[in-house]
Design an enzyme around this catalytic site. Sequence first.
Site, PDB file in Angstrom:
ATOM      1  CB  CYS A 155     -29.625 -32.238 -29.066  1.00 57.37           C
ATOM      2  SG  CYS A 155     -27.881 -31.963 -28.691  1.00 57.37           S
ATOM      3  CG  ASP A 174     -28.939 -28.058 -31.236  1.00 58.03           C
ATOM      4  OD1 ASP A 174     -29.450 -27.028 -30.772  1.00 58.03           O
ATOM      5  OD2 ASP A 174     -28.320 -28.884 -30.537  1.00 58.03           O
ATOM      6  CE  LYS A 225     -29.430 -27.597 -27.614  1.00 63.57           C
ATOM      7  NZ  LYS A 225     -28.289 -28.504 -27.771  1.00 63.57           N
TER       8      LYS A 225
END
Length: 211
Positions: free
Chosen positions: A160, A11, A111
């Site tokens: 994450c 990310d 995602k």
Amino acid sequence: MQKLAALILVDVQPDFMPGGALACHEGDAIVPGIDRLLRRRVFEHTVATQDWHPRGHISFASTHPGSKPFQSIPLHGHPQTLWPDHCVQDTPGAALHPAIDWSPADLILRKGSNPDVDSYSAFRENHGPGDTRPSTGLAGWLRERGVNEVYVAGLARDVCVLWTVQDALALGFKAHVLWDLTRPVTPDSDATTRVTLKAEGAAVVETIEQL
């Protein structure tokens, strides 16, 4: 010499940078190092994850009337932090960071695209207890290529990245965290994150020069 281990970049998107919708502490500091690492082509396989939420996603505080960002609610068997709207599909903040040359990545894994389920980990959705959480397919993709070891960097270190490493270990991969190429939502979490990673068997690498 390339490592058969895979590099997982979690990310690295503008919305997680200072000034973004969900800014991580010093998130932009990792961008030059990640770009240099990719250009070195140290790893045979590189995966980049991309938070990719539809508008009105279940994890957004704005979806829950009367709620505020960073409150927590129970959802699908896990505490769910309610976040500011971020990484909304097809917005500039959801793009992979434009200052990085992503061409060495051989898989872009989006995602969080299910409106009713959040996805912190690159390996499994935030739905259901423990090992029953649905797979993203990444573990199988890596195993098909003979990979049993991963190095993880990106954002956020305490969310994450942490969940990705924990799932990698639970699924039988050897896992390393490139600590200098991660940043947290808040640095107050760093001590706990480091203890958790080491207790669960992850190797914490302080600098990419150790690769």
